[in-house]
Motif scaffolding. Structure first.
Motif, PDB file in Angstrom:
ATOM      1  N   ASP A   6       0.860  -1.178   0.000  1.00  0.00           N
ATOM      2  CA  ASP A   6       0.000   0.000   0.000  1.00  0.00           C
ATOM      3  C   ASP A   6       0.903   1.237   0.000  1.00  0.00           C
ATOM      4  N   PRO A   7       0.744   2.136  -0.948  1.00  0.00           N
ATOM      5  CA  PRO A   7       1.647   3.294  -1.002  1.00  0.00           C
ATOM      6  C   PRO A   7       1.618   4.164   0.245  1.00  0.00           C
ATOM      7  N   ASP A   8       0.552   4.076   1.030  1.00  0.00           N
ATOM      8  CA  ASP A   8       0.436   4.917   2.221  1.00  0.00           C
ATOM      9  C   ASP A   8       0.826   4.204   3.516  1.00  0.00           C
ATOM     10  N   GLU A   9       1.237   2.930   3.406  1.00  0.00           N
ATOM     11  CA  GLU A   9       1.590   2.163   4.601  1.00  0.00           C
ATOM     12  C   GLU A   9       3.016   1.613   4.495  1.00  0.00           C
ATOM     13  N   PRO A  10       3.847   1.789   5.536  1.00  0.00           N
ATOM     14  CA  PRO A  10       5.206   1.238   5.498  1.00  0.00           C
ATOM     15  C   PRO A  10       5.191  -0.270   5.296  1.00  0.00           C
TER      16      PRO A  10
END
Length: 440
Positions: free
Chosen positions: A314-318
């Motif tokens: 997910d681009p928003d989750e590390p």
């Protein structure tokens, strides 16, 4: 996992060469069996995984530093983790009194801890050995929130990339990248991604990291009895993992050898003209340097290698990178538990971890070890490794790990066969195996 040894030595430490250490250990095997002899120095057996000689060297050094309190002899375990697990479990279950010190692959620790095969870590040893241990390795050393082993070295995968390919794709590698981005880059440039698609533990490593990076868990209640365990693969996280694995396999993005590709095969492909991005352990950096020295890889390839944190799902989750390494445990049936824990304290000292990192290529679990100048010289990506270990997610910590991992290896290989139904079918398979309704 083991790597090519490195010629550097930690400053200010008296070290034996690996060959000398192995010879000294052999002498112990020939002459040091005398616990039964009056006044003999107790002999501790350390069951080690194969490496470049570093554990034998540390065994000899700590024996000397004990001032005659103990001698450590090493006993070599099989090369693959599953066979190591089998040998250790059988010896511990049989009450083998020689199980003094053991190098343990973290995923198999719950299976050994649950029946009481491991000696509890004394409070003073825990305090002395875990003050600066990175978060990922520390979590992997526990069972039921209790420390049952001591981290010795820790491993994690990075995203390795050819700088020329990333530049051509317009990717800013100073920012986190996603699996979708590197898949698109490889597809557009007609290059191959380096992933491990063979039916082996490496597939479980890949699937677990994908699921964890997507916010899921393969096993949702790892401490539950076998007939109550809930497998979390039939979820959005599991289906996203399947989409990535299946697309790489079906679109040929992993190359023609993907169904049998292990870590070494992935590295060799990455070093070729077809290389682009690769998820793999830090050993590949030293191995590529050695290949340049040996004339099998052009220096321009080595100079084109960059590194970053494992790709995001997910681009928003590390991301939650894979966690590997070795922990040290003491057998509950050991006749020398107090001395064994004393030896463990010596083995895992930060300076020893730093030396082992440089000489054997296995990253340290101790944060302090990354301050060592020789670590920083030998592994210029040391800060990325350290950050990755802090974010790393252990594989499912359950006494039934072998069943879980074996099922994943069967159901997720070859990668081209993976579909949106694979997570559900795998979950149903594992749960039925654990209930005794099906066989692996």
């Amino acid at each position: 996992m083991t790597t090519t040894s490195h010629p550097h030595r930690a400053p200010g430490r008296r070290r034996l060469s690996a060959a000398a250490a192995l010879g000294a250990v052999g002498a112990l095997l020939m002459t040091g069996c005398g616990d039964a002899d009056a006044g003999a120095t107790p002999t501790l057996t350390w069951y080690i995984n194969p490496d470049a000689g570093g554990q034998a060297e540390l065994a000899q050094q700590c024996s000397e530093e004990s001032g005659g309190r103990y001698n450590i002899e090493t006993s070599l375990l099989p090369r693959d983790a599953a066979s190591q697990r089998e040998q250790l479990a059988r010896r511990l279950a049989a009450g083998d009194s020689s199980m003094d010190i053991m190098s343990l692959d973290p995923p198999f620790i719950p299976e050994l801890a649950e029946p009481g095969f491991l000696s509890p870590v004394p409070g003073d040893v825990e305090e002395a050995t875990t003050q600066d241990v990175l978060a990922g390795p520390l979590e992997g050393a526990k069972w039921k929130d209790e420390l049952v082993s001591v981290p010795f070295w820790a491993n994690t995968q990075l995203l390795w990339y050819r700088e020329s390919v990333a530049e051509a794709a317009g990717l800013n590698m100073d920012e986190p990248v996603t699996w979708d981005q590197i898949m698109d880059a490889a597809r557009e440039q007609d290059k191959y991604l380096g992933v491990q698609g063979t039916s082996a533990e490496s597939m479980t490593v890949w699937v677990n990291a994908l699921v964890a990076s997507a916010g899921g868990s393969i096993v949702e209640n790892p401490e539950a009895p076998s007939d109550e365990i809930s497998i979390g693969l039939d979820s959005d996280a599991g289906r996203k993992a399947a989409e990535i694995v299946g697309t790489i396999g079906q679109d040929g993005l992993g190359g023609p050898g993907l169904p049998t590709a292990d870590e070494n095969a992935s590295m060799i492909q990455f070093q070729s003209d077809d290389g682009s991005f690769m998820v793999n352990w830090p050993f590949i950096y030293a191995a590529t340097a050695a290949a340049v020295e040996g004339g099998t890889v052009d220096r321009s390839v080595y100079e084109d290698i960059g590194w970053a944190l494992w790709p995001r799902v997910d681009p928003d989750e590390p991301s939650a990178p894979p966690l590997g390494g070795i922990n040290i445990g003491v057998g509950a049936t050991s006749e020398h538990q107090e001395l064994a824990w004393e030896a463990v304290e010596c083995i895992v000292q930060p300076e020893n971890q730093a030396y082992y990192f440089v000489s054997n290529g296995n990253p340290a679990a101790s944060e302090a070890a990354y301050e060592d100048p020789e670590v920083r010289e030998a592994y210029p990506m040391y800060a990325t490794i350290r950050e990755s270990l802090d974010n790393a997610a252990p594989r499912p910590q359950t006494p039934f790990y072998n069943e879980v991992s074996t099922a994943i290896q069967q159901e997720w290989t070859p990668p081209a066969s993976v579909t949106e139904d694979t997570p559900r079918l795998t979950a149903e398979f594992i749960e039925s195996v654990l209930r005794g309704e099906r066989l692996l």
